[in-house]
Design a protein around this motif. Structure first.
Motif, PDB file in Angstrom:
ATOM      1  N   ASP A 178      -8.617 -27.888  22.652  1.00 17.42           N
ATOM      2  CA  ASP A 178      -8.346 -29.293  22.381  1.00 17.42           C
ATOM      3  C   ASP A 178      -8.848 -30.186  23.512  1.00 17.42           C
ATOM      4  OD1 ASP A 178      -7.078 -28.566  19.999  1.00 17.42           O
ATOM      5  OD2 ASP A 178      -5.142 -28.350  21.002  1.00 17.42           O
TER       6      ASP A 178
ATOM      7  N   THR B 155      -4.933 -25.841  24.575  1.00 16.85           N
ATOM      8  CA  THR B 155      -5.221 -25.105  23.346  1.00 16.85           C
ATOM      9  C   THR B 155      -3.956 -24.988  22.512  1.00 16.85           C
ATOM     10  OG1 THR B 155      -6.280 -23.105  22.460  1.00 16.85           O
ATOM     11  CG2 THR B 155      -4.802 -22.815  24.342  1.00 16.85           C
TER      12      THR B 155
ATOM     13  N   GLY C  29     -12.478 -17.232  17.904  1.00 15.44           N
ATOM     14  CA  GLY C  29     -12.080 -18.271  16.959  1.00 15.44           C
ATOM     15  C   GLY C  29     -10.933 -19.145  17.441  1.00 15.44           C
ATOM     16  N   TYR C  30     -10.695 -19.193  18.752  1.00 16.23           N
ATOM     17  CA  TYR C  30      -9.656 -20.063  19.293  1.00 16.23           C
ATOM     18  C   TYR C  30     -10.245 -21.445  19.534  1.00 16.23           C
ATOM     19  CZ  TYR C  30      -7.620 -15.508  20.525  1.00 16.23           C
ATOM     20  OH  TYR C  30      -7.141 -14.226  20.505  1.00 16.23           O
ATOM     21  N   ASN C  31      -9.435 -22.471  19.345  1.00 13.80           N
ATOM     22  CA  ASN C  31      -9.910 -23.839  19.546  1.00 13.80           C
ATOM     23  C   ASN C  31      -9.475 -24.357  20.913  1.00 13.80           C
ATOM     24  OD1 ASN C  31     -11.230 -26.226  18.722  1.00 13.80           O
ATOM     25  ND2 ASN C  31      -9.253 -27.160  18.300  1.00 13.80           N
TER      26      ASN C  31
ATOM     27  N   SER D 116     -14.557 -19.127  21.881  1.00  8.09           N
ATOM     28  CA  SER D 116     -15.370 -19.235  20.661  1.00  8.09           C
ATOM     29  C   SER D 116     -15.552 -17.883  19.989  1.00  8.09           C
ATOM     30  CB  SER D 116     -16.722 -19.868  20.973  1.00  8.09           C
ATOM     31  OG  SER D 116     -17.481 -19.024  21.821  1.00  8.09           O
TER      32      SER D 116
END
Length: 187
Positions: free
Chosen positions: A57, A77, A53-55, A50
């Motif tokens: 899944d 991810t 800014g990585y997501n 977070s």
């Protein structure tokens, strides 16, 4: 970005060939992270994602060694190859992390997910839901006169496909566990 100057009818190539060949494509990666089973470790791993800014899944966590007090975090991810390498390097620097494996790169792996679907319907829709559940090898784990709860295990793509088919038949609710994955073979 400069506009492409292509005259109508002059190109024999597909529109897919018009992409910038130097642009990096985002890839889906499954990471297995072995960590100490202690309070705050998951928060530190999630904070890494977070904060940059990585997501994520999909995320699953469970203790895998009771005597050694270690847990396995499976993270799915998406990112460019450079971003994925950066994520792996940063995960490896967190103190309670013992190992980071990129199952996507390491070789063939097995991925499975469990999901529950509540489908409400009557008459033909009810019969169709049961027929599709049989095709997808989903089990009926609860049944009332108004609804079914189906349990299905498979790849994330299989779970998605089943959900899309159940939607017009009365899908009311869905719960998914997230991906569990292991590398194939002895290694």
């Amino acid at each position: 970005m400069a506009a492409l100057k292509i005259q109508k009818g002059t190109s024999q190539h597909s529109a897919y060939d018009l992409r910038d060949p130097n642009a990096e494509i985002e890839e889906r990666h499954t990471l297995a992270v072995i960590v100490d089973n202690e309070p705050g470790v998951l928060a530190r791993v999630i904070g890494l994602f977070s904060g940059r800014g990585y997501n994520i899944d999909s995320l699953t966590v469970a203790e895998v060694d009771h005597t050694g007090h270690t847990s396995r975090i499976t993270i799915v991810t998406t990112g460019t190859p450079g971003v994925i390498e950066q994520i792996k390097a940063q995960l490896g620097r967190i103190v309670p992390v013992h190992e980071v494996h990129d199952l996507t790169v390491d070789g063939p792996s097995v991925e499975r997910e469990l999901a529950l679907f509540k489908v409400a319907g009557e008459g033909d829709k009810r019969v169709e839901a049961l027929r599709l559940a049989d095709i997808f090898r989903a089990n009926v784990v609860d049944s009332t006169l108004e609804s079914f709860v189906f349990e299905i295990t498979g790849t994330p793509q299989k779970i998605d496909a089943f959900g899309e088919l159940m939607r017009p038949l009365g899908l009311r609710e869905m719960a998914r566990t997230g991906v569990a994955a292991l590398a194939r073979g002895v290694a």
